[in-house]
Design a protein around this motif. Structure first.
Motif, PDB file in Angstrom:
ATOM      1  N   VAL A  56       0.857  -1.188   0.000  1.00 38.52           N
ATOM      2  CA  VAL A  56       0.000   0.000   0.000  1.00 38.52           C
ATOM      3  C   VAL A  56       0.896   1.242   0.000  1.00 38.52           C
ATOM      4  O   VAL A  56       2.116   1.155   0.017  1.00 38.52           O
ATOM      5  N   ASP A  61      -1.935   4.331   5.876  1.00 45.62           N
ATOM      6  CA  ASP A  61      -2.978   3.663   5.097  1.00 45.62           C
ATOM      7  C   ASP A  61      -3.056   2.186   5.450  1.00 45.62           C
ATOM      8  O   ASP A  61      -4.151   1.601   5.502  1.00 45.62           O
ATOM      9  N   ALA A  62      -1.910   1.565   5.698  1.00 40.97           N
ATOM     10  CA  ALA A  62      -1.904   0.148   6.052  1.00 40.97           C
ATOM     11  C   ALA A  62      -2.754  -0.092   7.295  1.00 40.97           C
ATOM     12  O   ALA A  62      -3.552  -1.039   7.355  1.00 40.97           O
ATOM     13  N   LEU A  65      -6.618   0.545   6.427  1.00 40.11           N
ATOM     14  CA  LEU A  65      -7.180  -0.521   5.592  1.00 40.11           C
ATOM     15  C   LEU A  65      -7.311  -1.825   6.372  1.00 40.11           C
ATOM     16  O   LEU A  65      -8.294  -2.555   6.215  1.00 40.11           O
ATOM     17  N   THR A 170       0.894  -4.429  10.191  1.00 40.78           N
ATOM     18  CA  THR A 170       1.123  -3.346   9.244  1.00 40.78           C
ATOM     19  C   THR A 170       2.546  -2.826   9.372  1.00 40.78           C
ATOM     20  O   THR A 170       3.134  -2.798  10.459  1.00 40.78           O
ATOM     21  N   VAL A 199      -8.530  -6.293   1.947  1.00 40.81           N
ATOM     22  CA  VAL A 199      -7.514  -5.244   1.879  1.00 40.81           C
ATOM     23  C   VAL A 199      -7.154  -4.945   0.432  1.00 40.81           C
ATOM     24  O   VAL A 199      -7.007  -3.774   0.036  1.00 40.81           O
ATOM     25  N   ARG A 200      -7.001  -5.994  -0.380  1.00 39.93           N
ATOM     26  CA  ARG A 200      -6.651  -5.781  -1.792  1.00 39.93           C
ATOM     27  C   ARG A 200      -7.717  -4.953  -2.510  1.00 39.93           C
ATOM     28  O   ARG A 200      -7.389  -4.093  -3.341  1.00 39.93           O
ATOM     29  N   ARG A 203      -7.688  -1.113  -1.127  1.00 40.27           N
ATOM     30  CA  ARG A 203      -6.588  -0.249  -1.573  1.00 40.27           C
ATOM     31  C   ARG A 203      -6.807   0.259  -2.994  1.00 40.27           C
ATOM     32  O   ARG A 203      -6.133   1.186  -3.434  1.00 40.27           O
ATOM     33  N   SER A 220      -4.692   3.573  -2.605  1.00 38.21           N
ATOM     34  CA  SER A 220      -3.488   3.416  -1.797  1.00 38.21           C
ATOM     35  C   SER A 220      -2.664   2.270  -2.344  1.00 38.21           C
ATOM     36  O   SER A 220      -2.833   1.119  -1.957  1.00 38.21           O
ATOM     37  N   ARG A 221      -1.773   2.616  -3.264  1.00 38.48           N
ATOM     38  CA  ARG A 221      -1.007   1.575  -3.954  1.00 38.48           C
ATOM     39  C   ARG A 221       0.490   1.805  -3.779  1.00 38.48           C
ATOM     40  O   ARG A 221       0.959   2.936  -3.798  1.00 38.48           O
TER      41      ARG A 221
END
Length: 358
Positions: A56, A61-62, A65, A170, A199-200, A203, A220-221
């Motif tokens: 991410v 963000d981790a 998410l 995370t 989660v995938r 993001r 969020s990548r």
């Protein structure tokens, strides 16, 4: 000048390899997702011993998410320490839940399981232990409380025993971390495939394919360039962590413990920061600064006393061990490769500052 952490000293030997890998990414034209990100996710999952890892944009963000994927919603409570970086509690609030701060163990500076147990209510949805400064939190004791764990391991990539107990863990790849990117980056490691799948999607705008949107997600990548850098550096992490542990041992051997309280080590600490405790913090910091040695104090205003958390109603004295640690902690120079001569200068300056013979 001795810096608090010398990031360049760690990545400089690998600049030719980094440039070669970056050139491959430029040639491919794949900057979002693609083979570099997929490969790093596989390699990180294998390193951590978890079924899946999802790249991410950053460590904050981790956390958000992971909380959302674990089902944390408005009205829920999530227990965490107040002696940690703001992102831990910020993420809980961003997920719509209420942060509940529990006090820390005065020796380890990590969450105190007894304090956590006393904070659990019928609204408690998760506990977020932070592996602070690279020292693993007491996961076995916390897991025994029966509440799902989300491990905030931003400071502890490579520490023994982490990532496999919590539902998610995370990580941040901010440039000063033990495993670092050359910019921002983050990771969510999952022990359950169903959570990883959520989660995938989260993001990437709640979608698998950019056509059908199943959830309210976000963008969020992890960039391919950063994934490429992380793939170059990951094989060297174990060596860097060993070097950090050796440096921590040298601080003790050089007599630093006669001047300040040293961090405890159960054999799993990876020393993201080397943090001592002393009531003479200001005097020592000034002495170090005078001779060009960097130091830092962390979380001086702990989270329960931060303005943004005032709505929770905590007051000074609410978390006595947290507040004492905030007043006494001092980080000294530490990185994978710090030299003996540099550590000798640090120790001599600290000892002299408090009147201990050099």
């Amino acid at each position: 000048m001795i810096p608090l952490v010398d990031v360049k000293a760690q990545y400089e030997p690998f600049i030719p390899e980094l440039k070669e890998r970056f050139a491959e990414v430029l040639e491919s034209g794949r900057f979002i997702f693609g083979p570099e990100v997929e490969a790093f996710e596989r390699e990180a999952a294998a390193y951590l011993g978890v079924p899946q890892a999802i790249g991410v944009a950053n460590g904050t963000d981790a956390l958000v998410l992971a909380l959302e994927a674990m089902g944390v919603r408005r009205g829920d409570e999530v227990i965490c320490p107040a002696f940690t970086f703001y992102a831990t509690a910020e993420a809980i609030a961003r997920a719509g839940a209420t942060p509940v701060f529990a006090d820390i163990d005065p020796v380890t500076l990590n969450l105190d399981p007894v304090a956590v147990a006393a904070s659990i209510t019928e609204r408690t949805r998760a506990v977020v232990p932070v592996h602070l400064f690279g020292r693993p939190a007491p996961l076995t004791e916390l897991a025994a409380l029966g509440v799902p764990l989300l491990e905030d391991a931003a400071q502890a990539f490579g520490a023994r025993g982490i990532a496999t107990t919590g539902v998610c863990s995370t990580f941040s790849f901010f440039p000063t971390k033990n495993l670092f990117a050359l910019g921002d980056g983050g990771l969510v490691a999952c022990t359950e495939d169903a959570i990883a799948d959520i989660v995938r999607k989260l993001r990437f705008h709640g979608s698998r394919d950019k056509q059908t949107f199943e959830l309210i997600g976000t963008n969020s990548r992890l960039d391919a360039i950063q994934a490429a850098a992380l793939r170059v550096l990951l094989p060297h992490l174990a060596g860097w962590n060993r070097a950090r542990r050796e440096a921590a041992g040298r601080y003790a051997e050089l007599g630093l413990g006669e001047a300040v309280e040293l961090p405890t080590d159960d054999g799993a600490h990876v020393y993201h920061m080397y943090v001592v405790r002393t009531p003479e913090r200001e005097r020592i910091a000034e002495a170090l600064d005078e001779v060009g040695i960097a130091s830092a104090s962390y979380y001086v205003t702990p989270l329960h006393l931060q303005p943004a958390m005032a709505y929770l109603g905590y007051r000074p004295g609410s978390l006595p061990e947290t507040e004492r640690a905030a007043a006494e902690n001092l980080a000294l120079p530490m990185w994978g490769g710090i030299g003996l001569d540099q550590q000798e200068r640090v120790v001599a300056t600290v000892r002299s500052a408090v009147g201990v013979a050099v």
